[in-house]
Design a protein around this motif. Structure first.
Motif, PDB file in Angstrom:
ATOM      1  N   GLY A  31       0.816  -1.211   0.000  1.00  0.00           N
ATOM      2  CA  GLY A  31       0.000   0.000   0.000  1.00  0.00           C
ATOM      3  C   GLY A  31       0.847   1.256   0.000  1.00  0.00           C
ATOM      4  O   GLY A  31       0.517   2.255  -0.647  1.00  0.00           O
ATOM      5  N   CYS A  32       1.972   1.215   0.737  1.00  0.00           N
ATOM      6  CA  CYS A  32       2.876   2.366   0.776  1.00  0.00           C
ATOM      7  C   CYS A  32       3.459   2.637  -0.612  1.00  0.00           C
ATOM      8  O   CYS A  32       3.533   3.795  -1.052  1.00  0.00           O
ATOM      9  CB  CYS A  32       4.008   2.117   1.762  1.00  0.00           C
ATOM     10  N   VAL A  33       3.879   1.588  -1.291  1.00  0.00           N
ATOM     11  CA  VAL A  33       4.459   1.750  -2.625  1.00  0.00           C
ATOM     12  C   VAL A  33       3.418   2.275  -3.607  1.00  0.00           C
ATOM     13  O   VAL A  33       3.684   3.199  -4.388  1.00  0.00           O
ATOM     14  CB  VAL A  33       5.045   0.407  -3.117  1.00  0.00           C
ATOM     15  N   ASN A  34       2.233   1.713  -3.562  1.00  0.00           N
ATOM     16  CA  ASN A  34       1.175   2.108  -4.504  1.00  0.00           C
ATOM     17  C   ASN A  34       0.739   3.555  -4.317  1.00  0.00           C
ATOM     18  O   ASN A  34       0.200   4.171  -5.244  1.00  0.00           O
ATOM     19  CB  ASN A  34      -0.030   1.183  -4.366  1.00  0.00           C
ATOM     20  N   ASN A  35       0.968   4.107  -3.125  1.00  0.00           N
ATOM     21  CA  ASN A  35       0.530   5.473  -2.831  1.00  0.00           C
ATOM     22  C   ASN A  35       1.684   6.453  -2.641  1.00  0.00           C
ATOM     23  O   ASN A  35       1.472   7.573  -2.174  1.00  0.00           O
ATOM     24  CB  ASN A  35      -0.370   5.469  -1.589  1.00  0.00           C
ATOM     25  N   ASN A  36       2.897   6.021  -2.978  1.00  0.00           N
ATOM     26  CA  ASN A  36       4.070   6.901  -2.906  1.00  0.00           C
ATOM     27  C   ASN A  36       4.296   7.489  -1.511  1.00  0.00           C
ATOM     28  O   ASN A  36       4.625   8.677  -1.361  1.00  0.00           O
ATOM     29  CB  ASN A  36       3.958   8.033  -3.931  1.00  0.00           C
ATOM     30  N   VAL A  37       4.084   6.672  -0.483  1.00  0.00           N
ATOM     31  CA  VAL A  37       4.409   7.094   0.881  1.00  0.00           C
ATOM     32  C   VAL A  37       5.904   7.394   0.960  1.00  0.00           C
ATOM     33  O   VAL A  37       6.732   6.670   0.402  1.00  0.00           O
ATOM     34  CB  VAL A  37       4.015   5.996   1.897  1.00  0.00           C
ATOM     35  N   LYS A  38       6.261   8.471   1.651  1.00  0.00           N
ATOM     36  CA  LYS A  38       7.663   8.890   1.689  1.00  0.00           C
ATOM     37  C   LYS A  38       8.551   7.898   2.425  1.00  0.00           C
ATOM     38  O   LYS A  38       9.682   7.609   2.013  1.00  0.00           O
ATOM     39  CB  LYS A  38       7.783  10.264   2.358  1.00  0.00           C
ATOM     40  N   LYS A  39       8.041   7.377   3.557  1.00  0.00           N
ATOM     41  CA  LYS A  39       8.898   6.522   4.372  1.00  0.00           C
ATOM     42  C   LYS A  39       8.074   5.700   5.351  1.00  0.00           C
ATOM     43  O   LYS A  39       7.020   6.149   5.825  1.00  0.00           O
ATOM     44  CB  LYS A  39       9.909   7.380   5.155  1.00  0.00           C
ATOM     45  N   ILE A  40       8.575   4.511   5.653  1.00  0.00           N
ATOM     46  CA  ILE A  40       7.985   3.687   6.699  1.00  0.00           C
ATOM     47  C   ILE A  40       9.024   3.480   7.804  1.00  0.00           C
ATOM     48  O   ILE A  40      10.205   3.256   7.531  1.00  0.00           O
ATOM     49  CB  ILE A  40       7.492   2.325   6.156  1.00  0.00           C
ATOM     50  N   VAL A  41       8.568   3.619   9.046  1.00  0.00           N
ATOM     51  CA  VAL A  41       9.417   3.350  10.213  1.00  0.00           C
ATOM     52  C   VAL A  41       8.843   2.112  10.893  1.00  0.00           C
ATOM     53  O   VAL A  41       7.678   2.103  11.306  1.00  0.00           O
ATOM     54  CB  VAL A  41       9.445   4.539  11.188  1.00  0.00           C
ATOM     55  N   PHE A  42       9.656   1.078  10.977  1.00  0.00           N
ATOM     56  CA  PHE A  42       9.186  -0.221  11.460  1.00  0.00           C
ATOM     57  C   PHE A  42       9.711  -0.518  12.851  1.00  0.00           C
ATOM     58  O   PHE A  42      10.906  -0.387  13.129  1.00  0.00           O
ATOM     59  CB  PHE A  42       9.633  -1.325  10.507  1.00  0.00           C
ATOM     60  N   ASP A  64      19.100  -4.128  28.781  1.00  0.00           N
ATOM     61  CA  ASP A  64      19.360  -2.751  28.357  1.00  0.00           C
ATOM     62  C   ASP A  64      17.997  -2.069  28.222  1.00  0.00           C
ATOM     63  O   ASP A  64      17.270  -2.297  27.259  1.00  0.00           O
ATOM     64  CB  ASP A  64      20.104  -2.780  27.015  1.00  0.00           C
ATOM     65  N   PHE A  65      17.645  -1.242  29.216  1.00  0.00           N
ATOM     66  CA  PHE A  65      16.317  -0.631  29.266  1.00  0.00           C
ATOM     67  C   PHE A  65      16.328   0.754  28.628  1.00  0.00           C
ATOM     68  O   PHE A  65      17.328   1.467  28.667  1.00  0.00           O
ATOM     69  CB  PHE A  65      15.843  -0.515  30.716  1.00  0.00           C
ATOM     70  N   ILE A  66      15.174   1.130  28.070  1.00  0.00           N
ATOM     71  CA  ILE A  66      15.027   2.470  27.496  1.00  0.00           C
ATOM     72  C   ILE A  66      13.618   2.979  27.752  1.00  0.00           C
ATOM     73  O   ILE A  66      12.634   2.219  27.690  1.00  0.00           O
ATOM     74  CB  ILE A  66      15.360   2.494  25.991  1.00  0.00           C
ATOM     75  N   PHE A  67      13.498   4.268  28.039  1.00  0.00           N
ATOM     76  CA  PHE A  67      12.231   4.891  28.414  1.00  0.00           C
ATOM     77  C   PHE A  67      11.344   5.076  27.183  1.00  0.00           C
ATOM     78  O   PHE A  67      11.821   5.437  26.103  1.00  0.00           O
ATOM     79  CB  PHE A  67      12.514   6.238  29.067  1.00  0.00           C
ATOM     80  N   VAL A  68      10.061   4.865  27.365  1.00  0.00           N
ATOM     81  CA  VAL A  68       9.131   4.866  26.239  1.00  0.00           C
ATOM     82  C   VAL A  68       9.062   6.215  25.529  1.00  0.00           C
ATOM     83  O   VAL A  68       8.897   6.273  24.306  1.00  0.00           O
ATOM     84  CB  VAL A  68       7.730   4.407  26.700  1.00  0.00           C
ATOM     85  N   GLU A  69       9.189   7.316  26.259  1.00  0.00           N
ATOM     86  CA  GLU A  69       9.156   8.624  25.598  1.00  0.00           C
ATOM     87  C   GLU A  69      10.358   8.806  24.670  1.00  0.00           C
ATOM     88  O   GLU A  69      10.255   9.458  23.625  1.00  0.00           O
ATOM     89  CB  GLU A  69       9.099   9.745  26.640  1.00  0.00           C
ATOM     90  N   ASP A  70      11.494   8.227  25.050  1.00  0.00           N
ATOM     91  CA  ASP A  70      12.665   8.266  24.178  1.00  0.00           C
ATOM     92  C   ASP A  70      12.415   7.441  22.915  1.00  0.00           C
ATOM     93  O   ASP A  70      12.838   7.824  21.815  1.00  0.00           O
ATOM     94  CB  ASP A  70      13.894   7.732  24.910  1.00  0.00           C
ATOM     95  N   VAL A  71      11.744   6.319  23.066  1.00  0.00           N
ATOM     96  CA  VAL A  71      11.435   5.469  21.911  1.00  0.00           C
ATOM     97  C   VAL A  71      10.529   6.205  20.923  1.00  0.00           C
ATOM     98  O   VAL A  71      10.733   6.147  19.707  1.00  0.00           O
ATOM     99  CB  VAL A  71      10.784   4.150  22.370  1.00  0.00           C
ATOM    100  N   ALA A  72       9.531   6.910  21.452  1.00  0.00           N
ATOM    101  CA  ALA A  72       8.642   7.688  20.582  1.00  0.00           C
ATOM    102  C   ALA A  72       9.424   8.763  19.834  1.00  0.00           C
ATOM    103  O   ALA A  72       9.229   8.978  18.623  1.00  0.00           O
ATOM    104  CB  ALA A  72       7.518   8.311  21.406  1.00  0.00           C
ATOM    105  N   LYS A  73      10.323   9.434  20.546  1.00  0.00           N
ATOM    106  CA  LYS A  73      11.159  10.465  19.915  1.00  0.00           C
ATOM    107  C   LYS A  73      12.021   9.856  18.815  1.00  0.00           C
ATOM    108  O   LYS A  73      12.183  10.449  17.734  1.00  0.00           O
ATOM    109  CB  LYS A  73      12.040  11.124  20.976  1.00  0.00           C
ATOM    110  N   ASN A 118      11.357   7.313  16.937  1.00  0.00           N
ATOM    111  CA  ASN A 118      10.505   7.046  15.778  1.00  0.00           C
ATOM    112  C   ASN A 118      10.353   8.288  14.907  1.00  0.00           C
ATOM    113  O   ASN A 118      10.464   8.227  13.678  1.00  0.00           O
ATOM    114  CB  ASN A 118       9.129   6.550  16.227  1.00  0.00           C
ATOM    115  N   ILE A 119      10.088   9.410  15.545  1.00  0.00           N
ATOM    116  CA  ILE A 119       9.860  10.653  14.797  1.00  0.00           C
ATOM    117  C   ILE A 119      11.136  11.116  14.113  1.00  0.00           C
ATOM    118  O   ILE A 119      11.124  11.513  12.939  1.00  0.00           O
ATOM    119  CB  ILE A 119       9.290  11.728  15.741  1.00  0.00           C
TER     120      ILE A 119
END
Length: 310
Positions: free
Chosen positions: A106-117, A213-222, A224-225
């Motif tokens: 779907g991303c390819v068919n609609n020319n989505v700029k990027k996917i973050v997985f 190795d733990f990481i805080f969820v707010e850092d994970v969200a950052k 992604n962006i």
């Protein structure tokens, strides 16, 4: 990020909701979530004017028609339980791999700029080459881990075949407020907190000297962006790059709660690895870094949230 059209699959989940909350004031956010593990109350404002919520499973949707005019896709929807994946590998493949291929198409068919997985450190398996680099050969020891590794290969193939830009984020042990203590995903911290608050003995499997190795969820969200906005096509470990033993972690939580409760030690679980530690050099490629001095403060914030919930 501003004035973008973004899709978050699994956007009502623990991590996905943090991404949504960080983006929604300045962007148009569409969330696809079947509510199998998500919770609409994880959103700061479920009625936000910039929010479009689709309460469906990815595999039940015509993604080609949904993905029109989207800039970025954050793909977090998945079956994340290792035990469930072992019990039903076919369902795991359908929910994780098939849905991802449909989404990529779907991303390819609609020319989505990027996917973050959203991938997982589970794909490394029992690998002693610590700290783990993204170049290590995957050694998945469960259908869940194998499904994440398969998705990574599909994503890379869509970049090579169709030019779909991507960043794959391999999370290590994510923690923070709103984490479900019953979740199969890295739930040791909420389990410790809740047990002490309920005046029960927390359970530690093995001798407690295993490290994570733990990481805080707010850092994970950052992360992604930043990954979406970056030009980097590749894989990035998302972690603090510091290890801590389960015993050390318990003592931090116990001391913060002023508790003298002694944990109950049970035999180690067969699926558990002994040590996990990330090499985080690649995080610079998405201009992401973590302030490790905040770890105990982040634990305290997590404890305070659970106190309020109870």
């Amino acid at each position: 990020m501003k004035n973008k059209n973004v899709l978050i699959t699994g956007g009502l989940g623990f991590i996905g909701s943090y991404i949504a909350n960080q983006l929604i004031d300045d962007n148009n956010v569409t969330i696809i979530d079947d509510l199998s593990t998500g919770n609409i109350n994880y959103l700061n404002n479920p009625n936000h004017e910039n929010l479009n919520l689709i309460k469906k499973n990815l595999n039940s949707l015509d993604l080609n028609s949904i993905l029109i005019d989207f800039d970025y896709v954050f793909h977090l929807a998945a079956l994340v339980s290792v035990p469930l994946s072992v019990k039903n590998p076919i369902t795991c493949n359908l929910e994780n791999v098939t849905s991802t291929v449909n989404l990529l198409n779907g991303c390819v068919n609609n020319n989505v700029k990027k996917i973050v997985f959203s991938s997982s450190s589970a794909i490394y398996g029992e690998n002693n080459n610590l700290p783990l680099k993204e170049t290590e050969v995957p050694m998945p020891s469960s259908p869940y881990a194998a499904s994440k590794a398969s998705c990574e290969l599909y994503i890379k193939s869509f970049f090579e075949s169709y030019g779909l830009d991507y960043t794959i984020l391999r999370y290590f042990n994510v923690f923070g407020p709103k984490q479900d203590k019953n979740s199969p995903y890295a739930a040791v911290i909420p389990n410790f907190i809740n047990a002490i608050l309920e005046n029960k003995q927390p359970i530690i499997y093995g001798d407690g000297e295993q490290t994570r190795d733990f990481i805080f969820v707010e850092d994970v969200a950052k992360a992604n962006i930043l990954a979406a906005e970056s030009q980097y096509n590749g894989i990035v470990n998302i972690a603090r790059g510091e290890k801590i033993s389960i015993n050390q972690l318990y003592n931090i939580i116990k001391n913060e709660l002023d508790s003298e409760i002694v944990p109950k030690y049970l035999p180690p679980r067969m699926s558990d690895i002994k040590h996990s530690l990330a090499n985080i050099d690649n995080m610079s490629k998405i201009k992401f870094n973590v302030n490790n001095h905040l770890f105990e403060h982040q634990i305290k914030c997590t404890i305070n949230w659970f106190k309020n919930e109870l």
